[in-house]
Scaffold this motif. Structure first.
Motif, short mmCIF file in Angstrom:
data_model
loop_
_atom_site.label_atom_id
_atom_site.label_comp_id
_atom_site.label_asym_id
_atom_site.label_seq_id
_atom_site.Cartn_x
_atom_site.Cartn_y
_atom_site.Cartn_z
N SER A 122 26.62 -0.78 -1.78
CA SER A 122 26.59 -2.01 -0.98
C SER A 122 25.98 -1.79 0.39
O SER A 122 25.74 -2.76 1.11
CB SER A 122 28.00 -2.53 -0.76
N HIS A 143 20.57 -2.91 -5.21
CA HIS A 143 21.84 -3.53 -4.79
C HIS A 143 22.00 -4.92 -5.42
O HIS A 143 21.23 -5.83 -5.13
CB HIS A 143 21.90 -3.64 -3.25
N PHE A 145 24.52 -8.37 -6.75
CA PHE A 145 25.53 -9.30 -6.21
C PHE A 145 26.48 -9.68 -7.33
O PHE A 145 26.05 -9.83 -8.48
CB PHE A 145 24.82 -10.51 -5.56
N ASN A 146 27.70 -9.82 -6.98
CA ASN A 146 28.74 -10.03 -7.98
C ASN A 146 28.82 -11.49 -8.43
O ASN A 146 28.96 -12.37 -7.57
CB ASN A 146 30.10 -9.59 -7.40
N ASN A 194 23.75 -8.25 2.73
CA ASN A 194 25.07 -7.82 3.19
C ASN A 194 25.16 -7.76 4.71
O ASN A 194 26.23 -7.93 5.28
CB ASN A 194 25.46 -6.46 2.59
N GLN A 197 26.00 -11.29 5.30
CA GLN A 197 27.37 -11.61 4.85
C GLN A 197 28.41 -10.95 5.75
O GLN A 197 29.47 -11.50 6.01
CB GLN A 197 27.59 -11.11 3.42
#
Ligand SMILES: NC(=O)C1=CN([C@@H]2O[C@H](COP(=O)(O)OP(=O)(O)OC[C@H]3O[C@@H](n4cnc5c(N)ncnc54)[C@H](O)[C@@H]3O)[C@@H](O)[C@H]2O)C=CC1
Ligand SMILES: C[N+](C)(C)CC(=O)CC(=O)[O-]
Length: 326
Positions: A122, A143, A145-146, A194, A197
């Motif tokens: 991450s 990377h 994303f969930n 990220n 975020q």
């Protein structure tokens, strides 16, 4: 040895089979690949199969690739066995730097030469993780994303010792599997999304720590507000519209000075017991009796509805919107 052409890949190995490794496995299975997984947890296989089963209805709705089947998932007893015939490896082990360094070196030793190995990290730069590998040139970050089986974005970036050809190969491979790829030309801790975020998350934690807002108010402030716009228009273009006919220039003239106002507190808050408990209790309240499985199903349906509504399901290209999964 050179890797196979991205379009010729048929076998993928997922190392670490938790939330993200399992999500990657579901993605690759749905796209018609043979997937081999390895995870040191003795319970990992049953957890992985449960995750794939829970994801499958959403993937069926999206449309499975020809030949896609959950029966094409194998769980290998050893890391070496999992990697021996891999044509691509996705590492999704816990976010601990020493663990990633050692694991990536083991993966490099176990995987056929030339085959690309991607980490789901991450936020660690690959330069910091590729230090122990005999061949760091094929190690890079992919990377996700969930959940990786629904959210299209994958950020791809190499480290100082990564071969740019490996980065280009990985970007083409992910694209072939239906992901929406951003290839970064330099390493940034947290990559792009990220980093963004994290700023929002830090402010949310400050508000809970200070009793300024509840978890539910914070979540509603996004889902009932800016989150609706962000599903199809990013924060920059959205704010350009805040400038009316004057666009971004008027927006900056008008609201630029508030950048210096104390709207944000850029230091991370102390994650002490009170804040920790406040977040956990607040999320339980916000879940309002829904189990984790209920929330996963609700989230998956929500993402599919948004993708459909914004023309981003396979075969639904919309002019002006890049990265539609194929
Ligand atoms: N959870 C998320 O929302 C996201 C996580 N990631 C990244 O994905 C990676 C995995 O995170 P999660 O799936 O959330 O963690 P997780 O805790 O759900 O799964 C980690 C898995 O790795 C296994 N594991 C432990 N030691 C291992 C080793 N030495 N070698 C291989 N596997 C090992 C564990 O048994 C577990 O099944 C991390 O690097 C994380 O930063 C990336 C994007 C989103
Ligand atoms: C919480 N997280 C930092 C691990 C999240 C990600 O890395 C990406 C995502 O799924 O939002």
């Amino acid at each position: 040895m050179t890797p196979p052409e991205p379009a010729d890949v048929t076998r993928v190995t997922c190392v670490g089979a938790g939330v993200i490794g399992g999500g990657w496995a579901a993605h690759f299975l749905a796209r018609g690949y043979d997937v081999t997984a390895w995870d040191p947890d003795p319970e990992a296989e049953s957890k992985l199969r449960r995750l794939v089963d829970a994801a499958w209805p959403a993937l069926v709705q999206l449309g499975l690739a020809e030949g896609a089947s959950r029966d094409r998932l194998t769980v290998a007893p050893t890391l070496e066995g999992a990697c021996a015939e891999a044509q691509f490896v996705q590492e999704s082990a816990p976010e601990q730097l020493d663990l990633k360094r050692d694991l990536l070196a083991r993966l490099d030793a176990a995987t056929p030469p030339g085959v690309v190995i991607a980490s789901s990290t991450s936020g660690y730069p690959m330069t910091d993780m590729q230090t122990e590998a005999a061949d760091p040139s094929r190690l890079l970050v992919g990377h996700p994303f969930n959940p990786p089986y629904l959210i299209p974005l994958v950020e791809v970036v190499g480290g100082e010792r990564t071969d740019p050809d490996a980065v280009a190969w990985a970007a083409r491979f992910y694209d072939t599997t239906g992901k929406s790829v951003i290839t970064m030309d330099r390493e940034l801790p947290g990559f792009i999304a990220n980093r963004l975020q994290e700023a929002l998350w830090r402010e949310a934690l400050h508000m809970v720590a200070n009793g300024e807002a509840t978890v539910r108010e914070i979540d509603d402030s996004i889902t009932e507000g800016p989150g609706l716009r962000w599903a199809f228009m990013g924060p920059c273009l959205t704010f350009a519209l805040a400038g009316g006919e004057g666009g971004m220039a008027h927006m900056l003239d008008h609201f630029g000075p508030s950048l210096k106002a104390p709207w944000t507190r850029l230091e991370a808050p102390e994650l002490d017991r009170k804040l920790y408990d406040g977040m956990v209790t607040g999320c339980a309240e916000a879940a309002a009796g829904r189990s984790s499985a209920d929330l996963v199903a609700e989230r998956d349906q929500g993402v599919i509805d948004v993708l459909r509504a914004t023309g981003r399901l396979p075969g639904q290209p919309v002019p002006g919107r890049g990265g539609a999964p194929s």
